[in-house]
Design a protein around this motif. Structure first.
Motif, mmCIF file in Angstrom:
data_model
loop_
_atom_site.group_PDB
_atom_site.id
_atom_site.type_symbol
_atom_site.label_atom_id
_atom_site.label_comp_id
_atom_site.label_asym_id
_atom_site.label_seq_id
_atom_site.Cartn_x
_atom_site.Cartn_y
_atom_site.Cartn_z
ATOM 1 N N LEU A 270 95.561 77.384 38.087
ATOM 2 C CA LEU A 270 94.614 76.613 38.252
ATOM 3 C C LEU A 270 93.474 78.045 39.147
ATOM 4 C CD1 LEU A 270 94.667 73.645 40.623
ATOM 5 C CD2 LEU A 270 94.280 74.373 37.957
ATOM 6 N N VAL B 67 90.734 75.167 35.332
ATOM 7 C CA VAL B 67 90.610 73.663 35.048
ATOM 8 C C VAL B 67 89.411 74.496 34.054
ATOM 9 C CG1 VAL B 67 88.760 72.036 35.287
ATOM 10 C CG2 VAL B 67 90.953 72.807 36.724
ATOM 11 N N ILE C 18 91.192 75.178 30.146
ATOM 12 C CA ILE C 18 91.213 74.013 30.103
ATOM 13 C C ILE C 18 90.404 72.828 28.821
ATOM 14 C CG2 ILE C 18 92.757 71.302 30.499
ATOM 15 C CD1 ILE C 18 94.350 72.383 32.223
ATOM 16 N N VAL D 64 99.546 72.092 34.156
ATOM 17 C CA VAL D 64 98.742 72.880 35.874
ATOM 18 C C VAL D 64 100.260 73.504 36.001
ATOM 19 C CG1 VAL D 64 97.865 73.069 37.574
ATOM 20 C CG2 VAL D 64 96.896 72.067 35.845
ATOM 21 N N THR E 106 101.120 75.786 39.664
ATOM 22 C CA THR E 106 100.204 76.105 41.245
ATOM 23 C C THR E 106 101.271 76.228 42.675
ATOM 24 O OG1 THR E 106 98.274 75.945 41.625
ATOM 25 C CG2 THR E 106 99.031 73.922 40.822
ATOM 26 N N ASP F 96 92.761 69.457 43.921
ATOM 27 C CA ASP F 96 92.911 70.744 42.724
ATOM 28 C C ASP F 96 93.416 69.131 41.318
ATOM 29 O OD1 ASP F 96 92.114 72.354 43.531
ATOM 30 O OD2 ASP F 96 93.734 72.142 45.189
ATOM 31 N N ARG G 287 90.621 67.162 39.721
ATOM 32 C CA ARG G 287 89.990 68.237 38.320
ATOM 33 C C ARG G 287 90.690 68.301 37.646
ATOM 34 N NH1 ARG G 287 87.365 70.557 42.977
ATOM 35 N NH2 ARG G 287 89.090 71.484 43.016
ATOM 36 N N ALA G 288 91.908 69.356 37.007
ATOM 37 C CA ALA G 288 92.741 69.469 36.677
ATOM 38 C C ALA G 288 93.235 68.646 35.969
ATOM 39 C CB ALA G 288 93.940 70.139 37.326
ATOM 40 N N ALA H 160 95.322 68.367 32.059
ATOM 41 C CA ALA H 160 95.951 68.582 32.204
ATOM 42 C C ALA H 160 96.946 67.169 31.690
ATOM 43 C CB ALA H 160 96.392 69.322 33.405
ATOM 44 N N TYR I 9 101.310 68.263 36.188
ATOM 45 C CA TYR I 9 100.834 69.521 37.512
ATOM 46 C C TYR I 9 101.785 69.497 38.291
ATOM 47 C CZ TYR I 9 97.146 70.644 41.400
ATOM 48 O OH TYR I 9 96.720 71.228 42.107
#
Length: 176
Positions: free
Chosen positions: A55, A63, A66, A80, A82, A89, A92-93, A98, A101
Motif C-alpha cells: 500500500l 490503492v 490498483i 494487498v 502490507t 486502509d 480503501r484497498a 483488492a 488483504y
C-alpha cells in the motif's frame, strides 16, 4: 500457470516473495516493481493474473495503482500485502478492487494459498482484518449496501456468493 507481479518498494521483500513464488510449480513471477508507476507500466506491457501490492509506495499509493491497473487490465486480481491493519486502509484497498488483504507477518504458505484462491475467483481476508472491517465507524462514507458487501467479503464470500446473497450478478457495476 499463475503469472504474478510483485509490487513493493523494499528490494528484500520483492526478493523473498519472488523466491517463494518461484518454488511453486503452478506460479511464475512475471515482473517486479518498486513503485506504483512502474507497476502500471508493466501491466500496460503485459497481462498478469495476480498482483501482490504493497500500500505504501513512493509516488502513487498502492490503492491508486490498483485503480489504474484495473482500468488497463480489468481481469487482473489484486492481493494487498502490507503491515497496515487500519480500517481505512482496508476499506480503501477493497473499494479500489483488492481481492485479498494480507499482512506481511503471514506465513509463506498462507501467501501462496491466497494467490491460488484469489486467482480462482475467491477472496482472502484474515481474521484480524475482518474484525477491523466489522468495526467500521458508522459515520463512514460507505452506503449501507457497501457496508453489507464488505461484511460479506470479510466473511470470506466469493464474488459469486456475494451476488447470490444480494440477488445481483458478479458483473453488476458498483457505480464507481
Amino acid at each position: 500457470m499463475i503469472r504474478v507481479l510483485i509490487v513493493d518498494d523494499h528490494t528484500v521483500v520483492r526478493f523473498g516473495l519472488a523466491a517463494i513464488i518461484s518454488l511453486q510449480p503452478d506460479m511464475t513471477v512475471d515482473g517486479e516493481a518498486s513503485s506504483a508507476e512502474e507497476a502500471c507500466a508493466l501491466c500496460k506491457e503485459r497481462p498478469v493474473d495476480v498482483v501482490l501490492m504493497d500500500l505504501r509506495l513512493p509516488g502513487l499509493s498502492g490503492v491508486d495503482a490498483i485503480r489504474t491497473i484495473r482500468e488497463i487490465r480489468p481481469s487482473t486480481r489484486f492481493i494487498v500485502l502490507t503491515t497496515y491493519e487500519g480500517d481505512e486502509d482496508i476499506r480503501r484497498a477493497l473499494e479500489a478492487g483488492a481481492h485479498a488483504y494480507l499482512l506481511k507477518a503471514m506465513s509463506h504458505a498462507d501467501v501462496t494459498a491466497a494467490i491460488r484462491k484469489v486467482h480462482s475467483g475467491g477472496r482472502v481476508i484474515p481474521e484480524s482484518v475482518s474484525k477491523a472491517l466489522a468495526e467500521l465507524r458508522p459515520h463512514s462514507a460507505l452506503s449501507p449496501r457497501e457496508v453489507e458487501v464488505l461484511r460479506l467479503i470479510a466473511s470470506g464470500f466469493s464474488n459469486k456468493d456475494i451476488g447470490t446473497a444480494l440477488g445481483i450478478t458478479e458483473a453488476t457495476s458498483s457505480g464507481t
